[in-house]
Design a protein around this motif. Structure first.
Motif, PDB file in Angstrom:
ATOM      1  N   THR A  38       0.793  -1.236   0.000  1.00 58.06           N
ATOM      2  CA  THR A  38       0.000   0.000   0.000  1.00 58.06           C
ATOM      3  C   THR A  38       0.824   1.285   0.000  1.00 58.06           C
ATOM      4  OG1 THR A  38      -0.078  -0.076   2.405  1.00 58.06           O
ATOM      5  CG2 THR A  38      -1.937  -1.073   1.230  1.00 58.06           C
ATOM      6  N   ARG A  39       2.097   1.242   0.450  1.00 57.58           N
ATOM      7  CA  ARG A  39       2.855   2.497   0.552  1.00 57.58           C
ATOM      8  C   ARG A  39       3.499   2.857  -0.785  1.00 57.58           C
ATOM      9  NH1 ARG A  39       7.180   1.447   4.548  1.00 57.58           N
ATOM     10  NH2 ARG A  39       7.853   3.452   3.753  1.00 57.58           N
ATOM     11  N   TYR A  40       3.664   4.146  -1.006  1.00 56.48           N
ATOM     12  CA  TYR A  40       4.197   4.644  -2.280  1.00 56.48           C
ATOM     13  C   TYR A  40       5.520   3.971  -2.651  1.00 56.48           C
ATOM     14  CZ  TYR A  40       5.484   7.956  -5.957  1.00 56.48           C
ATOM     15  OH  TYR A  40       5.842   8.523  -7.164  1.00 56.48           O
ATOM     16  N   SER A 100      -4.029   3.555  -2.887  1.00 60.07           N
ATOM     17  CA  SER A 100      -3.443   3.854  -1.587  1.00 60.07           C
ATOM     18  C   SER A 100      -2.111   4.591  -1.757  1.00 60.07           C
ATOM     19  CB  SER A 100      -3.262   2.531  -0.834  1.00 60.07           C
ATOM     20  OG  SER A 100      -2.339   2.675   0.172  1.00 60.07           O
ATOM     21  N   ALA A 101      -1.278   4.109  -2.690  1.00 60.64           N
ATOM     22  CA  ALA A 101       0.024   4.753  -2.915  1.00 60.64           C
ATOM     23  C   ALA A 101      -0.155   6.193  -3.394  1.00 60.64           C
ATOM     24  CB  ALA A 101       0.829   3.950  -3.930  1.00 60.64           C
ATOM     25  N   ASP A 104      -0.424   8.521  -0.459  1.00 59.84           N
ATOM     26  CA  ASP A 104       0.584   8.347   0.589  1.00 59.84           C
ATOM     27  C   ASP A 104       1.068   9.739   1.018  1.00 59.84           C
ATOM     28  OD1 ASP A 104       2.977   7.981   2.017  1.00 59.84           O
ATOM     29  OD2 ASP A 104       3.417   6.105   0.957  1.00 59.84           O
ATOM     30  N   GLU A 105       0.833  10.057   2.293  1.00 56.55           N
ATOM     31  CA  GLU A 105       1.113  11.427   2.772  1.00 56.55           C
ATOM     32  C   GLU A 105       2.607  11.726   2.845  1.00 56.55           C
ATOM     33  OE1 GLU A 105      -0.188   8.998   4.395  1.00 56.55           O
ATOM     34  OE2 GLU A 105       0.851   8.735   6.315  1.00 56.55           O
ATOM     35  N   THR A 106       3.450  10.691   2.738  1.00 54.22           N
ATOM     36  CA  THR A 106       4.888  10.975   2.766  1.00 54.22           C
ATOM     37  C   THR A 106       5.353  11.511   1.406  1.00 54.22           C
ATOM     38  OG1 THR A 106       5.498   8.729   2.109  1.00 54.22           O
ATOM     39  CG2 THR A 106       5.330   9.153   4.481  1.00 54.22           C
TER      40      THR A 106
END
Ligand code: HEM
Length: 370
Positions: A16-18, A286-287, A290-292
């Motif tokens: 899910t993360r970028y 989701s990616a 990604d708030e990052t």
């Protein structure tokens, strides 16, 4: 990352993360070859395809690369850009018809889908009259709710249709994408008729649904954010329009389902070991939030600094039709809001029905008025 259980009991890794999605989609050891052990089929319809000639993205690497290479010249960016005037004409014609019809109108059936279907029909050389039927069959095979039997029947009908198109072009080549690929690759025996059939069927399927539903969701997003719509209307340069369309693509991520891959070797992504024979689902939606990577990711911001997102995937399977889709979306959004400055929703958000069964996000209907 965590393992998830899918409809058939398979347990692929959900990513899910970028940074992890970027690594997974860029890693050649994670393959879209759907014959591999552990490949995460997302529905009975997806599994049903396995018993027939597969569209090229799902083939083993060497065949995949050979067939994709046949399409590269057809989708060359300059060639797609040259279609802009024709696409503008199509958008204007469909909009004229919608404006001449009753109010409220359903933006999906009166505008978004007719535009995307006409564009793909004209590109491939499919008769516009057949588009509605092919669209209904495409929704059947795209639906996770379709049983294997129902999906098989729709696949049969689509295969028959596109096989006939290949055979017609073998007899009498047309100056269309299908005609050129048949003349250059099927005629000399480099591409079999069943493989060509699967290729054109896949191009029709992938080439109209995402664009059509993306227009619906993009318009809805802007109508729900009047401040952003004002900014969108005030965009002055092609680059600013292009960045705003990228933001809509990120914000909606219409092809939202996890990109399916199977590991051909042990691979470590984000510190997690994925063993050969295990599947992964790399989540673009989701990616893309990604708030990052995207500050305040849930905020639609048509002035957002463009940054690579996963709306069209990433890596070797990056969308073949992305330049065409971008041209289509730029022309469509720009023309719609220029020609109908007072476009507004004709139903409260709560009454709009969204597709819940497909690999695509979309509204079934989008009532609008002006
Ligand atoms: C807004 C419109 C579109 C969106 C959001 C979209 C999205 C995507 C995504 C996410 C992938 C990657 C699949 C993966 O990695 O598993 C993909 C692949 C693909 N798309 Fe699109 N697409 C769009 C329009 C089109 C159009 C207009 C065409 C053709 C005319 C097209 C043809 C394809 C094909 C053939 C692939 C497979 C590429 C490969 O495996 O090498 N798409 N698309």
């Amino acid at each position: 990352m965590c393992p998830v259980r899918t409809w058939d009991g398979n347990t692929p890794w959900l990513i899910t993360r970028y940074e992890d999605v970027l690594a997974a989609l860029g890693d050649p050891r994670l393959s879209l070859d759907s014959s591999l052990p552990g490949f995460p089929h997302t529905s009975p319809a997806s599994a049903a395809r396995q018993s027939r000639p597969l569209p090229f993205p799902f083939l083993p690497e060497a065949e995949y690369r050979a067939q994709r290479a046949m399409l590269v010249p057809e989708f060359a960016p300059r060639r797609m850009e040259a279609l802009r005037p024709r696409i503008q004409q199509t958008v204007d014609e469909v909009l004229d018809a919608m404006l001449a019809g009753p109010r409220p109108a359903d933006l999906i059936s009166a505008f978004a889908l007719p535009v995307s279907m006409r564009v793909i029909c004209d590109l491939l050389g499919v008769s516009r009259e057949d588009a509605d039927r092919l669209h209904v069959l495409s929704r059947t095979i795209g639906s996770r709710a379709s049983s294997r039997e129902v999906a098989e029947k729709a696949l049969d009908e689509l295969d028959t249709y596109f096989r006939r198109l290949v055979e017609e072009n073998l007899r009498e080549p047309t100056d269309t994408l299908v005609g050129r690929v048949v003349a250059e690759h099927v005629q000399p025996g480099r591409l079999s008729v069943p493989d060509a059939t699967a290729m054109f069927h896949a191009l029709f399927y992938a080439g109209h649904g995402p664009s059509g539903y993306m227009v619906g969701m993009g318009v809805l997003a802007l109508l729900l954010h009047p401040d952003q719509l004002d900014r969108f209307r005030a965009l002055e340069t092609p680059d600013a329009l292009s960045a705003a369309v990228q933001e809509l693509l990120r914000y909606v991520t219409v092809s939202h389902m996890g990109r399916q891959r199977a590991a051909t070797e042990d691979v470590t992504i984000g510190g997690q070991l994925i063993r050969a024979g295990e599947g992964v689902l790399a989540q673009p939606d989701s990616a893309n939030r990604d708030e990052t990577v995207f500050p305040e990711p849930d905020r639609l911001d048509v002035h957002r600094e463009p940054y690579r997102n996963f709306a069209f995937g990433h890596g070797i399977h990056l969308c073949t039709g992305r330049t065409l889709a971008i041209v289509e979306l730029e022309v469509t959004f720009h023309t719609l809001f220029r020609r109908i400055p007072n476009l507004r929703l004709a139903a409260p958000l709560e009454q709009i029905r969204f597709k819940k069964d497909e690999n695509l996000i979309g509204a079934h209907e989008l009532p609008v008025t002006w």
